[in-house]
Enzyme design. Structure first.
Site, PDB file in Angstrom:
ATOM      1  N   TYR A   1       1.305  -0.979  -0.062  1.00  0.00           N
ATOM      2  CA  TYR A   1      -0.392  -0.158  -0.506  1.00  0.00           C
ATOM      3  C   TYR A   1       0.675   1.296   0.014  1.00  0.00           C
ATOM      4  O   TYR A   1       1.950   0.883   0.709  1.00  0.00           O
ATOM      5  CB  TYR A   1      -0.523   0.070   1.441  1.00  0.00           C
ATOM      6  CG  TYR A   1      -1.481  -1.442   1.354  1.00  0.00           C
ATOM      7  CD1 TYR A   1      -2.784  -0.692   1.324  1.00  0.00           C
ATOM      8  CD2 TYR A   1      -1.531  -2.369   1.917  1.00  0.00           C
ATOM      9  CE1 TYR A   1      -4.234  -2.269   0.858  1.00  0.00           C
ATOM     10  CE2 TYR A   1      -2.301  -2.643   1.538  1.00  0.00           C
ATOM     11  CZ  TYR A   1      -3.838  -3.570   0.821  1.00  0.00           C
ATOM     12  OH  TYR A   1      -4.620  -4.094   1.749  1.00  0.00           O
TER      13      TYR A   1
ATOM     14  N   HIS B   1      -6.124   2.056  -1.566  1.00  0.00           N
ATOM     15  CA  HIS B   1      -5.823   0.339  -1.476  1.00  0.00           C
ATOM     16  C   HIS B   1      -4.831  -0.160  -1.827  1.00  0.00           C
ATOM     17  O   HIS B   1      -3.756   0.682  -2.288  1.00  0.00           O
ATOM     18  CB  HIS B   1      -7.125   0.593  -3.254  1.00  0.00           C
ATOM     19  CG  HIS B   1      -8.250   0.656  -2.805  1.00  0.00           C
ATOM     20  ND1 HIS B   1      -9.097  -0.466  -2.012  1.00  0.00           N
ATOM     21  CD2 HIS B   1      -9.287   1.670  -3.061  1.00  0.00           C
ATOM     22  CE1 HIS B   1     -10.178  -0.086  -2.063  1.00  0.00           C
ATOM     23  NE2 HIS B   1     -10.373   1.250  -2.403  1.00  0.00           N
TER      24      HIS B   1
ATOM     25  N   LYS C   1      -3.514  -4.686  -9.839  1.00  0.00           N
ATOM     26  CA  LYS C   1      -2.469  -4.788  -9.127  1.00  0.00           C
ATOM     27  C   LYS C   1      -1.689  -4.963 -10.172  1.00  0.00           C
ATOM     28  O   LYS C   1      -1.862  -5.644 -10.522  1.00  0.00           O
ATOM     29  CB  LYS C   1      -2.874  -4.623  -7.806  1.00  0.00           C
ATOM     30  CG  LYS C   1      -3.996  -5.104  -6.780  1.00  0.00           C
ATOM     31  CD  LYS C   1      -3.665  -5.684  -5.475  1.00  0.00           C
ATOM     32  CE  LYS C   1      -4.736  -4.924  -4.650  1.00  0.00           C
ATOM     33  NZ  LYS C   1      -6.562  -4.522  -4.726  1.00  0.00           N
TER      34      LYS C   1
END
Length: 307
Positions: free
Chosen positions: A239, A247, A278
């Site tokens: 993070y 997020h 991600k």
């Protein structure tokens, strides 16, 4: 306008407050172990490690809502790398396990403990009796106000009921409230105490764990916050700030420089990272570094589709 004396007093107060804050920041953080799992129980310790960027996971139930699992409480379970990093920083000490101590070693403390339990039972029994009497008095007073009976008959009934309650009331031991001491006293920044509590970190250090720790330490030095990424098939979620506000940007997979990774695993983790928005990072420790340890090599993976 403040007088010179008032200005000096305020300055001294700010200095004392800053010294106190620095002393609290150097407080030794106590860590218990359940097998190889590091746990933290004290609320002050949880606050301290949060300020250091250590997140962990709450795994305990709340006292008032023990049957739900949407909100959890203490203890805080740490990743092995989080606990080891705190130990390397000199901020954590292992609390010795006292569950296997022989109670006959100090019979006086055992006797005092049982005497305290007995006194607490007697006090709680007396409070329960007084509460029962007060409830009975309220009920009898309410009935007296509602009925048109004589005052003497009502007072006599109340006295009889109170006497019967005093002679026949018993407070069960199963209803006794017992304080659970989940905090340990004696942890401070005193050098003698720190040496006494210092112990070998009870976590095996193999090549895999060393790689994970070096990656974890390097990312923390860069200011990232890390949590476990087991549900995403990786080692860490990374993070840019506190996980309560941001997020995760990356999924970290720690591998050795000499380790081979099957192509199907590379495709699977890259596809997963794309689906959850991600970036996947393959992290390995290798090469030399001026600082203590080895530098970490990062390789990013992004899914771009099939050709």
């Amino acid at each position: 306008m403040d007088s010179p004396e008032q200005k000096i007093t305020k300055t001294v107060s700010r200095v004392d407050a800053s010294k106190e804050s620095m002393a609290n920041s150097r407080q030794v953080i106590g860590i218990n172990f359940c097998g190889p799992t590091p746990l933290m129980w004290r609320a002050d310790d949880l606050k301290s490690v949060r300020e250091l960027g250590i997140i962990g996971t709450l795994v305990g139930s709340l006292a008032r809502q023990p049957r739900q699992n949407t909100r959890l409480g203490r203890p805080l379970e740490l990743l092995p790398e989080e606990g080891r990093l705190l130990a390397d920083m000199g901020r954590a000490a292992v609390i010795p396990d006292s569950t296997n101590e022989d109670p006959e070693v100090n019979p006086e403390q055992v006797e005092q403990y049982h005497a305290g339990l007995e006194n607490s039972f007697q006090e709680q029994g007396a409070l329960a009796l007084e509460d029962r009497k007060a409830t009975l008095m309220r009920v009898m007073t309410k009935k007296h106000n509602e009925n048109s009976g004589s005052q003497e008959d009502s007072d006599g009934a109340v006295r009889d009921r109170l006497e019967a309650l005093a002679h026949g009331f018993s407070f069960p031991r199963t209803a006794m409230a017992v304080q659970l001491c989940t905090a340990r006293a004696g942890l401070s920044h005193c050098p003698e105490v720190r040496r006494f509590l210092a112990a070998d970190w009870p976590i095996p250090r193999d090549e895999r764990s060393e790689t994970r720790f070096r990656v974890f330490r390097d990312l923390r030095r860069q200011g990232f916050y890390l949590t476990s990424a087991g549900k995403f098939g990786g080692d860490y979620l990374v993070y840019p700030g506190d996980p309560l506000r941001f997020h995760a940007y990356f999924i970290v997979v720690c591998i050795s420089m000499d380790e081979s990774m099957p192509l199907c695993d590379v495709l699977a983790i890259a596809r997963l990272g794309s689906n959850v928005k991600k970036t996947v990072l393959l992290c390995s420790s290798g090469g030399s570094q001026e600082d203590d340890g080895e530098e970490v090599v990062y390789t990013s993976l992004q899914w771009s589709g099939m050709v």
